[in-house]
Scaffold this active site. Structure first.
Site, PDB file in Angstrom:
ATOM      1  N   CYS A  92       0.824  -1.213   0.000  1.00  0.00           N
ATOM      2  CA  CYS A  92       0.000   0.000   0.000  1.00  0.00           C
ATOM      3  C   CYS A  92       0.854   1.258   0.000  1.00  0.00           C
ATOM      4  O   CYS A  92       1.378   1.664   1.033  1.00  0.00           O
ATOM      5  CB  CYS A  92      -0.944   0.012   1.190  1.00  0.00           C
ATOM      6  SG  CYS A  92      -2.059  -1.380   1.208  1.00  0.00           S
TER       7      CYS A  92
ATOM      8  N   CYS B 233       2.015   5.000  -0.033  1.00  0.00           N
ATOM      9  CA  CYS B 233       2.825   5.867   0.824  1.00  0.00           C
ATOM     10  C   CYS B 233       2.933   5.345   2.250  1.00  0.00           C
ATOM     11  O   CYS B 233       3.977   5.490   2.876  1.00  0.00           O
ATOM     12  CB  CYS B 233       2.291   7.295   0.801  1.00  0.00           C
ATOM     13  SG  CYS B 233       0.586   7.450   1.307  1.00  0.00           S
TER      14      CYS B 233
END
Length: 142
Positions: free
Chosen positions: A52, A54
């Site tokens: 996932c 950032c």
């Protein structure tokens, strides 16, 4: 393994390597998770790794950087959400009382969670803030 699963495995490999290269033990089966938790003495940092964007891009460097602190966990392990589903689900059973979140990190002591950092406390935070969150837990529990 279908083509999509093979592709995702290849995409995730550098993210796995980032933690295993820093000394994390990867737990890939429910049996490995059970053995680790049942036999654990002392403290552990558990990283639920993920692809996932950032948040995961902040979690891995923060986990690694936190290990430069004077106090640190006795063990460092990781499971990979979305890749090793059964192992991740089993680890989440040990994170009782915490909503599933990936990436996330837990400090465990004698098999019990004593500190938990969900995705919400990783995403949109600076690496230094996440490292401070972890090292404060190490100071308290390690």
């Amino acid at each position: 393994m279908n083509a999509y699963e093979e592709y995702m495995k290849q995409v995730a490999q550098p993210m796995r390597d980032e933690l295993t290269g820093a000394g994390f033990t990867e737990l890939t089966t429910p049996e490995e998770v059970d053995a680790f938790v049942s036999e654990m003495e002392g403290t552990a940092l558990v990283v639920i790794n993920s692809v996932c964007g950032c948040a995961a891009g902040l979690a891995r460097p923060s986990a690694k950087e936190s290990l430069n602190h004077t106090k640190r966990p006795d063990h460092i392990v990781t499971v990979f959400a979305g890749q090793d589903r059964e192992a991740t689900n089993r680890m989440r059973e040990y994170l009782e009382g915490y909503e599933p979140s990936s990436p996330s990190m837990a400090v465990m002591k004698k098999g019990q969670v004593v500190h938990f950092i969900p995705r919400e406390e990783i995403e949109d935070h600076e690496v230094e803030e996440i490292v401070a969150n972890l090292t404060n837990a190490y100071d308290q529990f390690c």
